[in-house]
Scaffold this active site. Structure first.
Site, PDB file in Angstrom:
ATOM      1  N   GLY A  74      18.395   6.698  24.798  1.00 29.98           N
ATOM      2  CA  GLY A  74      18.613   6.734  26.240  1.00 29.98           C
ATOM      3  C   GLY A  74      17.489   7.455  26.963  1.00 29.98           C
ATOM      4  O   GLY A  74      17.047   7.035  28.040  1.00 29.98           O
ATOM      5  N   ASN A 154      27.746  12.450  32.711  1.00 32.96           N
ATOM      6  CA  ASN A 154      28.081  12.917  31.364  1.00 32.96           C
ATOM      7  C   ASN A 154      28.871  14.220  31.354  1.00 32.96           C
ATOM      8  O   ASN A 154      29.561  14.511  30.392  1.00 32.96           O
ATOM      9  CB  ASN A 154      26.802  13.072  30.528  1.00 32.96           C
ATOM     10  CG  ASN A 154      25.709  13.812  31.259  1.00 32.96           C
ATOM     11  OD1 ASN A 154      25.267  13.366  32.329  1.00 32.96           O
ATOM     12  ND2 ASN A 154      25.275  14.920  30.728  1.00 32.96           N
ATOM     13  N   GLN A 182      26.521   6.671  29.687  1.00 34.07           N
ATOM     14  CA  GLN A 182      27.933   7.034  29.504  1.00 34.07           C
ATOM     15  C   GLN A 182      28.891   5.878  29.801  1.00 34.07           C
ATOM     16  O   GLN A 182      30.088   5.987  29.537  1.00 34.07           O
ATOM     17  CB  GLN A 182      28.297   8.231  30.394  1.00 34.07           C
ATOM     18  CG  GLN A 182      27.659   9.546  29.958  1.00 34.07           C
ATOM     19  CD  GLN A 182      28.243  10.119  28.668  1.00 34.07           C
ATOM     20  OE1 GLN A 182      29.395   9.852  28.314  1.00 34.07           O
ATOM     21  NE2 GLN A 182      27.467  10.896  27.960  1.00 34.07           N
ATOM     22  N   SER A 202      22.363   3.817  25.386  1.00 34.55           N
ATOM     23  CA  SER A 202      22.047   4.496  24.126  1.00 34.55           C
ATOM     24  C   SER A 202      23.111   4.211  23.071  1.00 34.55           C
ATOM     25  O   SER A 202      24.311   4.329  23.354  1.00 34.55           O
ATOM     26  CB  SER A 202      21.951   6.007  24.381  1.00 34.55           C
ATOM     27  OG  SER A 202      21.819   6.685  23.157  1.00 34.55           O
ATOM     28  N   HIS A 204      24.185   5.760  20.300  1.00 36.50           N
ATOM     29  CA  HIS A 204      25.087   6.763  19.706  1.00 36.50           C
ATOM     30  C   HIS A 204      26.188   7.242  20.649  1.00 36.50           C
ATOM     31  O   HIS A 204      27.022   8.049  20.264  1.00 36.50           O
ATOM     32  CB  HIS A 204      24.288   7.938  19.136  1.00 36.50           C
ATOM     33  CG  HIS A 204      23.726   8.897  20.146  1.00 36.50           C
ATOM     34  ND1 HIS A 204      24.351  10.076  20.442  1.00 36.50           N
ATOM     35  CD2 HIS A 204      22.601   8.851  20.915  1.00 36.50           C
ATOM     36  CE1 HIS A 204      23.621  10.737  21.346  1.00 36.50           C
ATOM     37  NE2 HIS A 204      22.559  10.010  21.638  1.00 36.50           N
ATOM     38  N   THR A 240       6.682  -0.315  15.152  1.00 34.48           N
ATOM     39  CA  THR A 240       7.516  -1.171  14.309  1.00 34.48           C
ATOM     40  C   THR A 240       8.981  -0.912  14.631  1.00 34.48           C
ATOM     41  O   THR A 240       9.406   0.242  14.714  1.00 34.48           O
ATOM     42  CB  THR A 240       7.207  -0.882  12.825  1.00 34.48           C
ATOM     43  OG1 THR A 240       5.814  -1.086  12.627  1.00 34.48           O
ATOM     44  CG2 THR A 240       8.022  -1.787  11.911  1.00 34.48           C
ATOM     45  N   CYS A 327      22.972  19.411  26.252  1.00 32.20           N
ATOM     46  CA  CYS A 327      21.575  19.837  26.334  1.00 32.20           C
ATOM     47  C   CYS A 327      21.438  21.241  26.875  1.00 32.20           C
ATOM     48  O   CYS A 327      20.438  21.899  26.642  1.00 32.20           O
ATOM     49  CB  CYS A 327      20.798  18.886  27.238  1.00 32.20           C
ATOM     50  SG  CYS A 327      21.171  17.177  26.933  1.00 32.20           S
TER      51      CYS A 327
HETATM   52  C1  LIG Z   1      23.131  11.158  26.032  1.00 31.88           C
HETATM   53  C2  LIG Z   1      22.592  10.814  27.362  1.00 31.88           C
HETATM   54  C3  LIG Z   1      21.237  10.498  27.531  1.00 31.88           C
HETATM   55  C4  LIG Z   1      20.232  10.601  26.400  1.00 31.88           C
HETATM   56  O1  LIG Z   1      20.414   9.602  25.436  1.00 31.88           O
HETATM   57  P1  LIG Z   1      19.708   9.795  23.993  1.00 31.88           P
HETATM   58  O2  LIG Z   1      19.917   8.491  23.299  1.00 31.88           O
HETATM   59  O3  LIG Z   1      20.415  10.925  23.326  1.00 31.88           O
HETATM   60  O4  LIG Z   1      18.269  10.076  24.251  1.00 31.88           O
HETATM   61  C5  LIG Z   1      20.792  10.130  28.780  1.00 31.88           C
HETATM   62  N1  LIG Z   1      21.644  10.062  29.821  1.00 31.88           N
HETATM   63  C6  LIG Z   1      22.945  10.340  29.704  1.00 31.88           C
HETATM   64  C7  LIG Z   1      23.838  10.215  30.889  1.00 31.88           C
HETATM   65  C8  LIG Z   1      23.467  10.737  28.471  1.00 31.88           C
HETATM   66  O5  LIG Z   1      24.764  11.031  28.372  1.00 31.88           O
END
Ligand SMILES: *Cc1c(COP(=O)(O)O)cnc(C)c1O
Length: 391
Positions: A74, A154, A182, A202, A204, A240, A327
């Site tokens: 993300g 988030n 999110q 993102s 995960h 890659t 974070c």
């Molecule tokens: C987790 C998150 C990100 C960052 O995503 P990553 O894949 O961990 O770099 C960016 N924006 C929001 C709103 C998030 O919750």
């Protein structure tokens, strides 16, 4: 040694990889190891895996497969959107609009541009964390090239009126980027409905793998590369490809889309059960919007309690929770999101985020309420400033 986390309520920070996504990934980590840029069989197997995942993501966004670029997450998608547009359109103007409650992947990218001479307007939010679309309209100038407003927050879970903002930016000929990390694969994120030009997601955050994300880029949007190397991802994300990660992201997105309607209903019910129980305790209150809210987000403040202490004790009882965003955990500064919402003491520091996921059960919610209730009582006894009922 940390105690094991038995009740995981921090899905906004990350989610466990779902089994089906792992199963889809495994062959690409073993026998299908080809480089997708190579023309022989093994290379083509990898290329087909990436192509299929691109279609799966496009399906959820309501766009064409070729409008999806895979990134390392993300954060990189946000950087590519903002810096890529800034570099691509610097001749047209050097003004950007964002909001005070963005993720640091957006805010810090804008701050970096400000150091390079760009003018950044940071829009305020109301007490629920929402942006008034009229403030976007008022902030647009002749030299504005991009508006970047997140879809779902988030920390406090507030969802922005993106379709209204999209109507404004489109009418003004200004590009709109949204950080939908999110919301993608959680609630509908159709790019036509929202009228967005760029959208970050993102893997995960929806039970896919870490280290992989994507950026939607509408046809005709001119991005300049921010990294240089090979031709992968139209030259906009050289290196890659993380084939297994991309395949896992695609699988998780497709599965989440199939389950979305029932998961929204199930999680909203659990969320509201948790909010009702926690806000029924004395001197507690909900942060964020009551209804325009992510189905999996609970953010509650308790007066007379330090959020950090509360969060640590929840952890000692095996509950994974968070204060503010992941974070900023560990840093003493109050949440920039709560501060932007005008939230003051005693609510600012006593805040806890609990975010639900597809593995969350009613029993876990009940156990969480029990621990939260006990811990808040215990912490208030030793809090010199707390006077019951004085608020
Ligand atoms: C987790 C998150 C990100 C960052 O995503 P990553 O894949 O961990 O770099 C960016 N924006 C929001 C709103 C998030 O919750």
């Amino acid at each position: 040694m940390n105690s094991p986390t038995t009740i995981y309520l921090d899905h906004a920070a990350t989610t466990p990889l779902r089994r089906e996504a792992l199963d889809a990934m495994l062959p690409y980590l073993t026998e299908y190891y080809g480089n997708a840029s190579c023309t022989y069989g093994l290379g083509q197997v990898s290329k087909e895996g990436i192509d299929a995942a691109r279609k799966q993501v496009a399906q959820v966004l309501g766009c064409k497969a070729k409008q999806v670029l895979f990134t390392s997450g993300g954060t990189e998608a946000d950087n590519l959107a903002i810096l890529g547009v800034a570099r691509g359109l610097a001749d047209r103007g050097r003004h950007l609009i964002t909001s005070a409650i963005e993720h640091h992947a957006v805010l810090h990218t804008c701050e970096a541009l400000a150091k390079d001479g760009w003018d950044i307007t940071v829009l305020p939010v109301d007490a629920s964390g929402q942006i008034d679309p009229q403030t976007v309209a008022d902030a647009i100038r002749d030299d504005t090239v991009l508006v970047s407003i997140m879809h779902g927050n988030n920390e406090v879970g507030t969802v922005q009126p993106l379709a209204e903002i999209g109507a404004i930016t489109r009418a003004s000929g200004v590009l709109l980027h949204t950080d939908a990390v999110q919301t993608f694969a959680h609630i509908p994120t159709d790019v036509e409905t929202m009228q967005v030009d760029l959208l970050s997601l993102s893997g995960h955050k929806f039970h896919g793998p870490k280290g992989v994300g994507a950026l939607y880029v509408k046809k005709g949007v001119h991005l300049r590369a921010i990294q240089y190397g090979g031709k992968q991802e139209r030259g906009l994300r050289p290196s890659t490809e993380n084939v297994a990660g991309i395949v896992g992201l695609g699988a998780a997105a497709a599965l989440a889309a199939d389950e979305m309607e029932s998961e929204i209903a199930r999680l909203t019910a659990l969320r509201d059960q948790l909010i009702a129980a926690l806000t029924a305790l004395p001197d507690t209150r909900l942060n964020g919007h009551a209804s325009d809210r992510l189905p999996n987000n609970v953010n509650v403040s308790a007066a007379g309690v330090e959020g950090e202490a509360l969060n640590l004790r929840m952890g000692m009882h095996g509950i994974g929770s968070s204060t503010g965003s992941a974070c900023t955990t560990g840093s003493p500064a109050p949440s920039h999101v709560l501060t932007a919402m005008g939230i003051d003491e005693p609510w600012l520091s006593g805040n806890l985020r609990l975010s639900l996921g597809r593995d969350t059960t009613t029993e876990q919610i009940e156990a969480c309420v029990g621990h939260y209730t006990d811990i808040v009582k215990e912490l208030r006894v030793s809090s010199p400033n707390y006077v019951p009922g004085a608020i």
